[in-house]
Design a protein around this motif. Structure first.
Motif, mmCIF file in Angstrom:
data_model
loop_
_atom_site.group_PDB
_atom_site.id
_atom_site.type_symbol
_atom_site.label_atom_id
_atom_site.label_comp_id
_atom_site.label_asym_id
_atom_site.label_seq_id
_atom_site.Cartn_x
_atom_site.Cartn_y
_atom_site.Cartn_z
ATOM 1 N N PHE A 1 0.856 -1.192 0.000
ATOM 2 C CA PHE A 1 0.000 0.000 0.000
ATOM 3 C C PHE A 1 0.889 1.238 0.000
ATOM 4 O O PHE A 1 1.958 1.234 0.592
ATOM 5 C CB PHE A 1 -0.899 0.026 1.244
ATOM 6 N N ILE A 2 0.411 2.266 -0.651
ATOM 7 C CA ILE A 2 1.148 3.534 -0.624
ATOM 8 C C ILE A 2 0.460 4.432 0.387
ATOM 9 O O ILE A 2 -0.742 4.675 0.288
ATOM 10 C CB ILE A 2 1.158 4.199 -2.021
ATOM 11 N N ARG A 3 1.215 4.871 1.361
ATOM 12 C CA ARG A 3 0.642 5.797 2.355
ATOM 13 C C ARG A 3 0.746 7.201 1.821
ATOM 14 O O ARG A 3 1.841 7.644 1.450
ATOM 15 C CB ARG A 3 1.399 5.690 3.683
ATOM 16 N N ARG A 4 -0.381 7.854 1.774
ATOM 17 C CA ARG A 4 -0.371 9.250 1.331
ATOM 18 C C ARG A 4 0.415 10.074 2.331
ATOM 19 O O ARG A 4 0.214 9.935 3.532
ATOM 20 C CB ARG A 4 -1.807 9.801 1.302
ATOM 21 N N PRO A 5 1.304 10.939 1.862
ATOM 22 C CA PRO A 5 1.971 11.820 2.834
ATOM 23 C C PRO A 5 0.949 12.764 3.435
ATOM 24 O O PRO A 5 0.147 13.351 2.708
ATOM 25 C CB PRO A 5 3.003 12.589 1.994
ATOM 26 N N ARG A 6 0.915 12.852 4.740
ATOM 27 C CA ARG A 6 -0.078 13.685 5.411
ATOM 28 C C ARG A 6 0.619 14.827 6.125
ATOM 29 O O ARG A 6 1.599 14.629 6.822
ATOM 30 C CB ARG A 6 -0.861 12.847 6.436
ATOM 31 N N GLY A 7 0.094 16.006 5.938
ATOM 32 C CA GLY A 7 0.551 17.166 6.710
ATOM 33 C C GLY A 7 1.989 17.557 6.460
ATOM 34 O O GLY A 7 2.654 18.078 7.338
ATOM 35 N N ARG A 8 2.478 17.358 5.228
ATOM 36 C CA ARG A 8 3.865 17.728 4.944
ATOM 37 C C ARG A 8 4.150 19.202 5.216
ATOM 38 O O ARG A 8 5.219 19.574 5.670
ATOM 39 C CB ARG A 8 4.169 17.479 3.461
ATOM 40 N N ASP A 9 3.145 20.037 4.897
ATOM 41 C CA ASP A 9 3.359 21.484 5.020
ATOM 42 C C ASP A 9 3.453 21.949 6.468
ATOM 43 O O ASP A 9 3.855 23.078 6.734
ATOM 44 C CB ASP A 9 2.245 22.252 4.269
ATOM 45 N N ILE A 10 3.088 21.106 7.409
ATOM 46 C CA ILE A 10 3.188 21.511 8.826
ATOM 47 C C ILE A 10 4.157 20.597 9.588
ATOM 48 O O ILE A 10 4.114 20.491 10.798
ATOM 49 C CB ILE A 10 1.802 21.500 9.520
ATOM 50 N N TYR A 11 5.020 19.894 8.846
ATOM 51 C CA TYR A 11 5.985 18.973 9.468
ATOM 52 C C TYR A 11 5.310 17.917 10.335
ATOM 53 O O TYR A 11 5.757 17.621 11.444
ATOM 54 C CB TYR A 11 7.034 19.744 10.284
ATOM 55 N N ALA A 12 4.190 17.403 9.826
ATOM 56 C CA ALA A 12 3.494 16.361 10.582
ATOM 57 C C ALA A 12 3.688 14.998 9.945
ATOM 58 O O ALA A 12 3.246 13.999 10.490
ATOM 59 C CB ALA A 12 1.996 16.668 10.641
ATOM 60 N N ALA A 13 4.318 14.955 8.790
ATOM 61 C CA ALA A 13 4.401 13.684 8.075
ATOM 62 C C ALA A 13 5.457 12.786 8.710
ATOM 63 O O ALA A 13 6.230 13.207 9.569
ATOM 64 C CB ALA A 13 4.711 13.949 6.613
ATOM 65 N N CYS A 14 5.449 11.542 8.253
ATOM 66 C CA CYS A 14 6.323 10.522 8.806
ATOM 67 C C CYS A 14 7.783 10.968 8.820
ATOM 68 O O CYS A 14 8.301 11.457 7.822
ATOM 69 C CB CYS A 14 6.172 9.288 7.930
ATOM 70 N N GLY A 15 8.448 10.840 9.967
ATOM 71 C CA GLY A 15 9.857 11.206 10.072
ATOM 72 C C GLY A 15 10.106 12.708 10.182
ATOM 73 O O GLY A 15 11.232 13.160 10.176
ATOM 74 N N GLN A 16 9.043 13.490 10.278
ATOM 75 C CA GLN A 16 9.208 14.960 10.313
ATOM 76 C C GLN A 16 8.977 15.555 11.692
ATOM 77 O O GLN A 16 8.995 16.771 11.835
ATOM 78 C CB GLN A 16 8.216 15.622 9.341
ATOM 79 N N LEU A 17 8.710 14.726 12.696
ATOM 80 C CA LEU A 17 8.319 15.278 13.985
ATOM 81 C C LEU A 17 9.538 15.755 14.769
ATOM 82 O O LEU A 17 10.347 14.981 15.232
ATOM 83 C CB LEU A 17 7.548 14.218 14.797
ATOM 84 N N LYS A 18 9.655 17.041 14.858
ATOM 85 C CA LYS A 18 10.801 17.606 15.569
ATOM 86 C C LYS A 18 10.414 18.859 16.339
ATOM 87 O O LYS A 18 11.192 19.752 16.551
ATOM 88 C CB LYS A 18 11.902 17.940 14.554
ATOM 89 N N ARG A 19 9.165 18.959 16.702
ATOM 90 C CA ARG A 19 8.635 20.087 17.459
ATOM 91 C C ARG A 19 8.855 21.417 16.741
ATOM 92 O O ARG A 19 9.215 22.408 17.359
ATOM 93 C CB ARG A 19 9.240 20.110 18.866
ATOM 94 N N THR A 20 8.693 21.368 15.404
ATOM 95 C CA THR A 20 8.873 22.576 14.614
ATOM 96 C C THR A 20 7.767 23.574 14.927
ATOM 97 O O THR A 20 6.591 23.212 14.902
ATOM 98 C CB THR A 20 8.828 22.215 13.117
ATOM 99 N N LEU A 21 8.133 24.804 15.204
ATOM 100 C CA LEU A 21 7.125 25.804 15.594
ATOM 101 C C LEU A 21 6.716 26.658 14.400
ATOM 102 O O LEU A 21 6.840 27.882 14.419
ATOM 103 C CB LEU A 21 7.674 26.698 16.703
ATOM 104 N N GLU A 22 6.270 26.018 13.329
ATOM 105 C CA GLU A 22 5.829 26.793 12.170
ATOM 106 C C GLU A 22 4.689 26.079 11.507
ATOM 107 O O GLU A 22 4.425 24.928 11.792
ATOM 108 C CB GLU A 22 6.984 27.023 11.201
#
Ligand code: SF4
Length: 421
Positions: free
Chosen positions: A400-421
């Motif tokens: 299955f292909i997982r749709r990237p979710r929330g890329r624009d808010i750094y919410a996608a997989c591997g992007q969680l770094k407490r970015t404040l933007e």
């Protein structure tokens, strides 16, 4: 001393002497009640010479009614509440301190952790809508019943409306479907090379209350009606759950037994911590297992995931084979596609062979890598993800292909770094 007449046994503890209940790692001085197990809350209530059912009332209030203070639990006598507060007992669930909304409806939260001295936050993500069956448990997610998510109005103020009219309105609207991505640590020590969280290093483990509380805070924010709304939980946020095993599993038990969320809609992802997988295989109540695989052989996996030096792919698969799988349950391989690194047809072939060799019912979730600052990988070329999926399917491996979710808010997989933007 506990009076015999006041004593009633909690679930699963029949026949045990009260002294044994009191021994069980019970907090003695006042503390945060949120996150304590049924057994620990029983000890607290016994300490106030209260019947055991008071522990059940506390659990119901914290995890079903989602109260945020002792004062709100009016089913407890006022005198008892006052006595408890005087002894330092409080209810301090994690709270959403900042929220970011993506153009695709995904919401990323910074959740304030109440149990540390540090005032730190951790990340939790709400992904509304069905997930097309790709989250990895192979059972309940691929069904198509239930209504589409409906956004519930104004966003961004961090409020957690708990009033009755809001709850009534929630039960009048169509059922919502969503997946909540939950963190288990602040930062992470595993150091996967493609992951932004890894850049934080491990800052600290979360407590059971801080893990379960992320879910409760998000359920409350969206006025989720448990039992009617279809909520999946994925323990795939910041951290490696199996390196914080006890609190992670204690949180799972609270969410299943006290909040009423079904384990069949929960998935935990591990980078391949073999002792953790072996322990997990023995759990009577457990989520589905996903392995963050990302490469079809040890050589390539070591480059991307240094943890492979300690536990080889075959060790991980042998440990996973100890799971007693439920009917129609799959083990998921999560596979982040990095352009030019692990996304070619030869890797798809090798991954299919690996899946067959494992002897496990495997399904593969493909995730196109999400770019992040300071990480020298590239997203896969357009078309490569689909070609990779096709090859796996041709070889008989569900993919299955997982749709990237929330890329624009750094919410996608591997992007969680407490970015404040
Ligand atoms: S992918 Fe998961 S296990 Fe690996 S560094 Fe990131 S948070 Fe940790």
């Amino acid at each position: 001393m506990v009076e015999r007449s006041a004593f009633r046994y909690p679930q699963g503890m029949a026949g045990k002497p009260p002294s044994e209940l009191l021994d069980a790692a019970a907090p003695v001085a006042g503390d945060n009640l949120f996150g304590l197990s049924r057994q620990q809350l029983t000890s607290v209530m016994l300490g106030f010479s209260q019947p055991v059912y008071r522990a059940g009332q506390l659990l119901d209030a914290m995890y079903r009614q989602r109260v945020a203070s002792l004062d709100e639990i009016t089913v407890l006598p006022r005198a008892l509440r006052e006595q408890m507060a005087k002894s330092g007992w409080r209810i301090s669930p994690p709270k959403i301190s900042a929220a970011f909304r993506s153009s695709d409806g995904t919401e990323r939260y910074l959740v304030a952790c109440p149990d540390g001295p540090d005032g730190q936050t951790v990340e939790t993500v709400w992904m509304p809508g069905g997930d097309g069956g790709e989250i990895g448990d192979g059972s309940a997610d691929s069904d198509s019943t239930g209504s589409a998510y409906e956004a519930d109005g104004e966003f961004g103020d961090g409020s957690t409306a708990a009033d009755e009219p809001a709850k009534k309105a929630a039960s009048a609207r169509p059922a919502q479907r969503a997946t909540i991505c939950v963190s288990s640590q602040i930062g992470c020590a595993v150091n996967c090379q493609f992951c932004l969280t890894a850049q934080l290093g491990l800052q600290r483990n979360l407590t059971a209350g801080e893990i379960a509380g992320q879910v409760i805070a998000v359920l409350e924010r969206h006025s989720v009606v448990v039992g009617r709304d279809r909520i999946n939980l994925v323990f795939m946020g910041m951290g490696e759950p199996f390196l914080n095993y006890e609190p992670f599993m204690a949180a799972v038990r609270l969410l299943v037994e006290e909040a009423g969320l079904p384990e069949s809609r929960m998935t935990v992802s591990t980078s391949g911590i073999v002792p953790g997988i072996l322990r997990f295989a023995q759990e009577p109540v457990r989520p589905h297992l996903a392995i963050s695989m990302n490469a079809p052989n040890d050589r390539l996996r070591e480059e991307i995931m240094p943890v492979t030096r300690k536990w080889k792919i075959d060790d991980v698969l042998r440990a996973a084979a100890a799971l007693r799988l439920r009917p129609r349950e799959y083990v998921t391989f999560e596979y982040v596609l990095l352009g030019g690194v692990n996304d070619r047809q030869e890797e798809a072939e090798e991954l299919a062979r690996l899946a067959r060799r494992s002897g496990l019912p495997v399904k593969v979730n493909l995730i196109a890598w999400n770019p992040g600052p300071g990480i020298a990988y590239a997203s896969p070329q357009p078309g490569n993800v689909e070609a990779f999926q096709r090859r796996l399917i041709e070889r008989g491996v569900p993919a299955f292909i997982r749709r990237p979710r929330g890329r624009d808010i750094y919410a996608a997989c591997g992007q969680l770094k407490r970015t404040l933007e």
